[in-house]
Scaffold this active site. Structure first.
Site, PDB file in Angstrom:
ATOM      1  N   LYS A 107       0.882  -1.168   0.000  1.00 52.15           N
ATOM      2  CA  LYS A 107       0.000   0.000   0.000  1.00 52.15           C
ATOM      3  C   LYS A 107       0.915   1.212   0.000  1.00 52.15           C
ATOM      4  O   LYS A 107       1.633   1.460   0.967  1.00 52.15           O
ATOM      5  CB  LYS A 107      -0.900  -0.001   1.240  1.00 52.15           C
ATOM      6  CG  LYS A 107      -1.631   1.325   1.454  1.00 52.15           C
ATOM      7  CD  LYS A 107      -2.590   1.272   2.626  1.00 52.15           C
ATOM      8  CE  LYS A 107      -2.991   2.674   3.052  1.00 52.15           C
ATOM      9  NZ  LYS A 107      -4.017   2.654   4.107  1.00 52.15           N
TER      10      LYS A 107
ATOM     11  N   ALA B 151      -9.814   4.952   4.099  1.00 51.41           N
ATOM     12  CA  ALA B 151      -9.598   6.117   4.969  1.00 51.41           C
ATOM     13  C   ALA B 151     -10.863   6.925   5.222  1.00 51.41           C
ATOM     14  O   ALA B 151     -11.599   7.263   4.299  1.00 51.41           O
ATOM     15  CB  ALA B 151      -8.504   7.050   4.437  1.00 51.41           C
ATOM     16  N   GLY B 152     -11.086   7.207   6.468  1.00 49.15           N
ATOM     17  CA  GLY B 152     -12.173   8.082   6.869  1.00 49.15           C
ATOM     18  C   GLY B 152     -13.502   7.406   7.113  1.00 49.15           C
ATOM     19  O   GLY B 152     -14.467   8.061   7.526  1.00 49.15           O
TER      20      GLY B 152
ATOM     21  N   ASN C  85      -9.655   1.004   9.457  1.00 48.44           N
ATOM     22  CA  ASN C  85      -8.882   0.614  10.641  1.00 48.44           C
ATOM     23  C   ASN C  85      -9.518   1.225  11.891  1.00 48.44           C
ATOM     24  O   ASN C  85     -10.123   0.531  12.696  1.00 48.44           O
ATOM     25  CB  ASN C  85      -7.427   1.060  10.481  1.00 48.44           C
ATOM     26  CG  ASN C  85      -6.487   0.504  11.538  1.00 48.44           C
ATOM     27  OD1 ASN C  85      -5.300   0.333  11.326  1.00 48.44           O
ATOM     28  ND2 ASN C  85      -6.988   0.202  12.730  1.00 48.44           N
ATOM     29  N   THR C  86      -9.427   2.559  12.005  1.00 45.07           N
ATOM     30  CA  THR C  86      -9.926   3.246  13.193  1.00 45.07           C
ATOM     31  C   THR C  86     -11.404   2.971  13.444  1.00 45.07           C
ATOM     32  O   THR C  86     -11.833   2.881  14.600  1.00 45.07           O
ATOM     33  CB  THR C  86      -9.700   4.767  13.069  1.00 45.07           C
ATOM     34  OG1 THR C  86      -8.345   5.006  12.692  1.00 45.07           O
ATOM     35  CG2 THR C  86      -9.996   5.481  14.377  1.00 45.07           C
TER      36      THR C  86
ATOM     37  N   GLY D  83      -8.649   8.183   9.835  1.00 44.95           N
ATOM     38  CA  GLY D  83      -9.048   8.203  11.240  1.00 44.95           C
ATOM     39  C   GLY D  83     -10.081   9.245  11.612  1.00 44.95           C
ATOM     40  O   GLY D  83     -10.441   9.371  12.784  1.00 44.95           O
TER      41      GLY D  83
END
Lengths: 66, 257
Positions: free
Chosen positions: B99, B186-187, B208-209, B160
């Site tokens: 990545k 992301a996001g 992830n987050t 995040g």
């Protein structure tokens, strides 16, 4: 000899090559990658890669990340 | 059929890719990974603490034959740094996917388009299966694809941030024009965000987050697994259009008087 390992100056005695270095720090069984003076050293070459005073070594592994 | 997700030479059943950062414990991480059904896990490359080699490490406990590792170049602000990190990851012998993450600003963590494109070109040339994390700019996505990216990974919003998809229109443009998989990365905040991305036609979601930061990461991982499946089926099933006026569901004839 003086080695810079992961950004820290260290005085390491009794090591001749990368294989010795990993043994000295008990890292033989870890999943890791070694970069020696900006060159990646494959596992098969650890014993053949002689260390000299002033060498810069990065020892990295996989951590959690996104 | 919902078909498999093909990235380069690899094929996957799960369209949910999971990041492994910021989990409260290895146990929660392990259970969340299982609950997510993810087959692809991302990792970062960092210095090994040589004075504390026995510190617990998630990768070392992982059943490697059940997962595909997707290391990232997080920490890189230039293409050179990204290439260096990628080569280290590949040298482990555990993965050929990378990545590409080249960040332009530490506060927003938005990708640097120039560095990302350059790193992608160089790593494709070196034989990596490259998945660049990029902005939702459709032209940049096109250039990354031309450079040989195996998938495009546009952000929904800053890493995040949990904002979800801030620009569904651009995401749509990227998806329509892409000839490689589009993985929204992301996001993402909640399952509805992931379902929406899949309904827009995305091929996968990386988050992830949204899981590791949830109050119950294991339950949230399961929720995202379901959301990605639901969104994918919803996309394939062909939704109804939005209309200005109503259209009755019950018949007009046969009403009692």
């Amino acid at each position: 000899m003086k080695l810079k390992i992961n950004g820290e100056e260290r005085e390491v005695a009794g090591v001749e090559n990368i294989s010795d270095l990993l043994s000295a720090f008990k890292l033989e069984k870890k999943i890791l990658v070694v970069e020696w003076n900006r060159t990646i050293v494959n596992k098969e070459e650890y014993a053949n890669t002689r260390l000299s005073d002033g060498d810069q070594i990065e020892i990295v592994h996989f951590v959690g990340g996104g | 059929m919902t078909q498999t997700l093909k990235i380069g030479p690899h094929e996957f059943h799960s369209r949910l890719l999971l990041g492994t950062g910021k989990f409260a414990s290895l146990d929660i991480q392990d259970r969340a990974v299982k609950a997510s059904g993810a087959e692809i896990l991302t990792f970062a490359i960092r210095r090994l603490p040589i004075d504390n080699p026995e510190a617990p490490n998630f990768l070392e406990k992982l059943e490697l034959d059940k997962f595909t590792l997707l290391p990232n170049t997080a920490g890189a602000y230039t293409a050179d740094e990204a290439v260096r990190i990628a080569r280290l990851a590949k040298a482990s012998g555990l993965c050929d996917m990378i990545k590409v993450e080249v960040i332009g600003d530490p506060k927003t963590l938005l990708p640097d388009p120039v560095g990302t494109l350059e790193a992608t070109r160089r790593l494709v040339e070196e034989g990596f299966v490259v998945l660049p994390y990029t902005s939702d700019d459709p032209i940049l996505a096109k250039r990354l694809q031309e450079a040989g990216a195996a998938a495009i990974m546009p952000g929904a919003s800053p890493i995040g941030s949990g904002q979800g998809i801030v620009n569904p229109h651009n995401l749509r443009f990227i998806i329509e024009a892409a000839k490689v998989p589009v993985i929204v990365d992301a996001g993402i905040g909640g399952p509805a965000d992931a379902a929406l991305a899949m309904e827009l036609g995305a091929d996968g979601i990386l988050l992830n987050t949204a899981v590791s930061g949830a109050k119950d990461p294991v339950l949230m991982a399961e929720a995202f697994k379901l959301a990605v499946e639901a969104g994918r089926k919803g996309f394939l099933a062909g939704r109804i259009p939005k209309k200005r006026y109503a259209s009755a569901s019950s018949p007009a004839e046969g009403m009692i008087e």
